[in-house]
Enzyme design. Sequence first.
Site, mmCIF file in Angstrom:
data_model
loop_
_atom_site.group_PDB
_atom_site.id
_atom_site.type_symbol
_atom_site.label_atom_id
_atom_site.label_comp_id
_atom_site.label_asym_id
_atom_site.label_seq_id
_atom_site.Cartn_x
_atom_site.Cartn_y
_atom_site.Cartn_z
ATOM 1 N N GLU A 182 -68.828 -13.353 19.102
ATOM 2 C CA GLU A 182 -68.746 -12.731 17.781
ATOM 3 C C GLU A 182 -67.362 -12.863 17.150
ATOM 4 O OE1 GLU A 182 -68.135 -11.181 20.483
ATOM 5 O OE2 GLU A 182 -66.280 -10.157 19.956
ATOM 6 N N ASP B 235 -66.750 -4.448 21.816
ATOM 7 C CA ASP B 235 -67.613 -5.621 21.972
ATOM 8 C C ASP B 235 -68.606 -5.394 23.110
ATOM 9 O OD1 ASP B 235 -68.779 -8.089 22.046
ATOM 10 O OD2 ASP B 235 -67.014 -9.161 22.809
ATOM 11 N N ARG C 82 -65.322 -15.400 16.772
ATOM 12 C CA ARG C 82 -65.233 -16.556 15.865
ATOM 13 C C ARG C 82 -66.035 -16.317 14.592
ATOM 14 N NH1 ARG C 82 -67.666 -20.239 20.590
ATOM 15 N NH2 ARG C 82 -66.647 -18.576 21.763
ATOM 16 N N ASP D 219 -72.638 -12.597 21.652
ATOM 17 C CA ASP D 219 -71.381 -12.201 22.288
ATOM 18 C C ASP D 219 -70.224 -13.123 21.881
ATOM 19 O OD1 ASP D 219 -69.707 -10.709 23.830
ATOM 20 O OD2 ASP D 219 -70.385 -11.528 25.760
ATOM 21 N N LYS E 83 -73.412 -7.552 27.258
ATOM 22 C CA LYS E 83 -72.531 -7.807 28.395
ATOM 23 C C LYS E 83 -72.980 -6.991 29.605
ATOM 24 C CE LYS E 83 -68.202 -8.748 25.938
ATOM 25 N NZ LYS E 83 -68.014 -10.113 26.457
ATOM 26 N N ASP F 6 -60.849 -5.309 22.372
ATOM 27 C CA ASP F 6 -61.193 -6.511 21.631
ATOM 28 C C ASP F 6 -60.625 -6.502 20.201
ATOM 29 O OD1 ASP F 6 -62.291 -9.001 22.002
ATOM 30 O OD2 ASP F 6 -64.312 -8.451 21.362
ATOM 31 N N LYS G 63 -58.106 -10.564 15.156
ATOM 32 C CA LYS G 63 -59.485 -10.167 15.481
ATOM 33 C C LYS G 63 -59.543 -8.663 15.705
ATOM 34 C CE LYS G 63 -63.051 -10.617 19.131
ATOM 35 N NZ LYS G 63 -63.474 -11.328 20.369
#
Length: 498
Positions: free
Chosen positions: A351, A272, A353, A349, A279, A290, A267
């Site tokens: 994101e 993020d 996946r 959020d 967030k 991230d 990933k």
Amino acid sequence: MEFSIKSGSPEKQRSACVVVGVFEPRKLTLTGEVLDNAARNHLSDIIRRGDMEGKAGSTLLLHNVPGTLCDRVLLVGLGKEKEFGDKEFADAIRVAVRTLNETGSFDGTVFLTDTAVRRRSTAWRVRQAVIVAHEAVYRFDQFKSKKDKVRRPLRKLTFVVDRRNELAAAEAALIQGQAIGEGLNLAKDLANLPANVCTPSHLAEAAQKLAVEHKLDCQIIDRDEMNALGMHSLLAVASGSRQPAKLIVLQYKGGKGDDKPLALIGKGITFDTGGISLKPAAEMDEMKYDMCGAASVLGTMKAVAALKLPLNLTVIVPAAENMPGGGATRPGDIVTSMSGQTIEILNTDAEGRLILCDALTYAARFDPDIVVDVATLTGACVIALGHVATGLFANNDTLARELLHAGDEAHDRAWQMPLWSDYQELLKSPFADMSNVGGRSAGSVTAACFLARFARKYVWAHLDIAGTAWKSGNEKGATGRPVSLLVHYLLKRAGRLH
Ligand code: BES
Ligand code: MN
Ligand code: ZN
């Protein structure tokens, strides 16, 4: 730093510092006793007087020890002998290396690798010691205009093994430890970079650099091409950002031409914010981490290529920045993934996946033997396992077992979580084939269940490293995990680990 292996007696070492262990309470290791005999009980006298209990983490630096050829002797407390395991061994090496680095020795001869660790071989101790030494001296100070320089830094470390017939195995383990250490350093450097520097394009450039250094095939797939491939789930994550998404593909071919490649997917969300499902502000800076999954698979590739392992390895990194903006995906938007399955994005959020699912679909074209994805995927995984174990999910028990074993061997452990179909119901959507979130309960499981829907064609595992990829607080920084787990798995697959 330079590393080497030798066998020999402690009093005969011409070294800036000889390091020996002391168990609690006040018990010299076997090497310690040899040194003490040569030094006419100098060490045991000091210990008896109460200067060194042997408590884990304690050290005592001695100068001018009689009967020796070295400038200094460093005693390192090892804790209780019957509790001396993987963690205690690593802690002892770490404190030894830090102390050597800070006390003016240019080189050190470390006898801790000759001390038995439960269940472990000499080669294991050497490999692990070299990895820990890399970690102990690692610094990320690229952005400090004044670097706090160590005045006389440690340049050379020699690890001692008990018997001459162990030298060859120890030498091989040393080379493996160095490759893992350098892979860890690359992963940490990329991860620690701030998100204004480490953009998806920067990750792509880092991959290209790695490809040049190690003669790998490198392909960077850009937005138009992703669009043509139908990667609308991945592109939906990047749509709020000015930074274009990149899909990075690196191929190492050390195996036979017809060996199916092992595939690793990382990933690569370079920041993020949560997107429109923004967030909260507290600790949001940590979301530069991230992309630790991406960093770890690149670090693993570096180690594998450096060791020239006889296998084929494909690394895939979907990279994007998750930002709010005029073009951003809205909660409720429905996209069609590359697999053809439609997704209702209820929370922008979730994101990770969304970029991974298209990478998983893309991976099938390499006809991989196995696929492992690595991702800082869910806060729920941190709640479940804390900062000790990585969450492991798999659609195949053999792969799960092998990865758990590799993690144990590497002291970079994972713990298996369920992927039962009973959990799949939580992803139901009234309007699309699935929703991208499954509600509050079992958050790391529903995230993995989502990914599983895109990994049906091959043997697959997912590592959720949300709790293990970096440390917060005053020790803030990337850990490089799970580079060591992955390289151990690949070493084993290549028949280089016994
Ligand atoms: N990158 C985060 C996961 C994360 C959070 C890792 C905190 C480490 C620390 C991920 O993209 C995310 O935001 N996940 C959400 C999912 C939720 C919206 C279903 C989460 O875990 O809260
Ligand atoms: Mn997120
Ligand atoms: Zn994320």
